[in-house]
Scaffold this active site. Structure first.
Site, short mmCIF file in Angstrom:
data_model
loop_
_atom_site.label_atom_id
_atom_site.label_comp_id
_atom_site.label_asym_id
_atom_site.label_seq_id
_atom_site.Cartn_x
_atom_site.Cartn_y
_atom_site.Cartn_z
N ASN A 127 0.85 -1.20 0.00
CA ASN A 127 0.00 0.00 0.00
C ASN A 127 0.88 1.25 0.00
O ASN A 127 1.38 1.66 1.05
CB ASN A 127 -0.92 -0.02 1.23
CG ASN A 127 -1.89 1.15 1.23
OD1 ASN A 127 -1.84 2.02 0.34
ND2 ASN A 127 -2.77 1.18 2.21
N CYS A 130 -2.16 5.22 0.56
CA CYS A 130 -3.11 5.67 1.57
C CYS A 130 -3.03 7.19 1.70
O CYS A 130 -1.95 7.73 1.98
CB CYS A 130 -2.83 5.01 2.93
SG CYS A 130 -3.91 5.68 4.21
N ASN A 192 -6.65 3.33 -5.36
CA ASN A 192 -7.02 3.64 -3.98
C ASN A 192 -7.96 4.86 -4.03
O ASN A 192 -8.33 5.32 -5.10
CB ASN A 192 -5.75 3.91 -3.15
CG ASN A 192 -5.97 3.64 -1.67
OD1 ASN A 192 -7.05 3.90 -1.13
ND2 ASN A 192 -4.98 3.11 -0.99
N GLY A 244 -15.33 1.82 -6.71
CA GLY A 244 -16.75 2.02 -6.96
C GLY A 244 -17.47 0.87 -7.64
O GLY A 244 -18.53 1.08 -8.24
N GLY A 265 -14.94 -3.07 -2.67
CA GLY A 265 -14.63 -2.30 -1.46
C GLY A 265 -15.88 -1.79 -0.78
O GLY A 265 -16.50 -2.47 0.05
N THR A 266 -16.30 -0.59 -1.16
CA THR A 266 -17.43 0.07 -0.48
C THR A 266 -18.70 -0.79 -0.48
O THR A 266 -19.47 -0.76 0.49
CB THR A 266 -17.70 1.43 -1.18
OG1 THR A 266 -16.47 2.16 -1.20
CG2 THR A 266 -18.76 2.24 -0.46
C1 SIN Z 1 -6.03 3.39 2.52
O1 SIN Z 1 -6.61 4.28 1.91
O2 SIN Z 1 -5.09 2.79 1.98
C2 SIN Z 1 -6.42 3.02 3.90
C3 SIN Z 1 -7.36 3.96 4.52
C4 SIN Z 1 -6.98 4.37 5.92
O3 SIN Z 1 -6.58 3.51 6.73
O4 SIN Z 1 -7.06 5.56 6.23
#
Ligand code: SIN
Length: 305
Positions: A127, A130, A192, A244, A265-266
């Site tokens: 990642n 973020c 992301n 999305g 995801g959402t």
């Molecule tokens: C992310 O967007 O990679 C994680 C989101 C977060 O923990 O704020």
């Protein structure tokens, strides 16, 4: 009969649908809602070397077209993750992709190394995107040189498939994508969240305590599709599309744009069984269109004029 299997580097998934990091906990949380083994893979929430409490509350808010979050990578830390969370997934018949982050190159590499050593880890998702942390995150993912350095450091410590998760918050996602590929990424996941904000006009406070936050959900889908298409024009490295996806038709669009797999995801927050519905919709579509292997759809959009 359509073959739903997809290959992402050396990682073979039984179907192209996985759950996105940060929306599916550590995998066990959804076991009461459905048979998690039916998924192509689960991607666990981001784990860092040390435990993190995360950002102040409120850190999640609904908007008319999506969700704002600024969790701040709250997690139990790699030690507890390896001793408690991963072993709880031992009986699952699906792939486990461990999402990791650090605050500098050394911590990215170390958490990646430790996560890779565990036999239940089938792949790593790095990642570097973020938007909600002061160190790490976007600072790496918006700069092609930093991206190359952090991916190379991760590559040096793992033989497991290495997926790099990209941010849309850049001028040219192709530059960052190619930096990741040239540094050794086996696959890319994109996108992301998009940096956004909401304000309560009565209290005059931002909806999210930290102010800026990451926007996900239906509002971001056209942006995500466009980014997948742009990156697919630049590289043959497998692309995992997300952003999305609320129904199976959205997933098909991502395949046609160039993705070989998708992450949900959402939608998990709206319908905990949403990912399963996406799998069954893709399967029906493939049968109706006489598609023998779902991977035939990847990049199969008729090229624009
Ligand atoms: C992310 O967007 O990679 C994680 C989101 C977060 O923990 O704020």
């Amino acid at each position: 009969m359509s073959d739903m299997k997809v290959q992402i580097g050396s990682l073979v998934l039984k179907n192209p649908v996985m759950t996105a990091s940060g929306t599916f906990g550590y995998g066990t949380e959804y076991m009461d809602f459905f048979d998690v083994s039916l998924l192509g893979a689960i991607v666990t929430k981001t784990v860092t070397l040390e435990p993190r409490y995360g950002n102040p509350l409120p850190r999640i808010a609904e908007t008319p077209s999506g969700m704002l979050n600024s969790i701040g990578l709250a997690n139990v830390g790699i030690k507890r993750f390896l001793s408690e969370k991963l072993p709880a997934l031992s009986t699952l018949d699906t792939k486990v992709i461990v999402n990791v982050a650090g605050h500098d190159i050394d911590s990215y590499a170390e958490v990646c190394r430790l996560a890779s050593e565990h036999p239940r880890t089938d792949a790593i998702e790095l990642n570097i995107s973020c938007p909600n942390v002061r160190q790490g995150g976007l600072a790496f993912g918006t700069d092609a040189v930093f991206t190359a350095q952090v991916v190379a450091a991760a590559r040096a410590v793992t033989d497991k498939p290495l997926i790099v998760k990209l941010t849309p918050n850049v001028t040219d996602i192709g530059d960052v994508a190619m930096a990741a590929v040239n540094a050794g990424a086996d696959a890319l996941s994109l996108i992301n969240t998009l940096l956004g904000m909401g304000i309560d006009i009565h209290s005059r406070r931002p909806l999210i305590a930290r102010g800026l936050a990451g926007l996900s959900g239906p509002a971001v889908k056209p942006v995500a599709l466009g980014k997948v298409y742009q990156v697919a024009q630049k590289t043959d490295v497998p692309i995992i599309g997300l952003g999305g996806i609320m129904c199976w038709e959205d997933a098909i669009e991502f395949f046609l744009a160039g993705a070989c797999a998708v992450q949900i995801g959402t939608l998990n927050f709206v319908d905990p069984q949403g990912a399963l519905k996406v799998i069954s919709g893709i399967d029906t579509y493939a049968k109706e269109h006489n598609i023998s292997s779902i991977s035939e759809l990847t990049g199969a959009m008729i090229a624009p004029e």
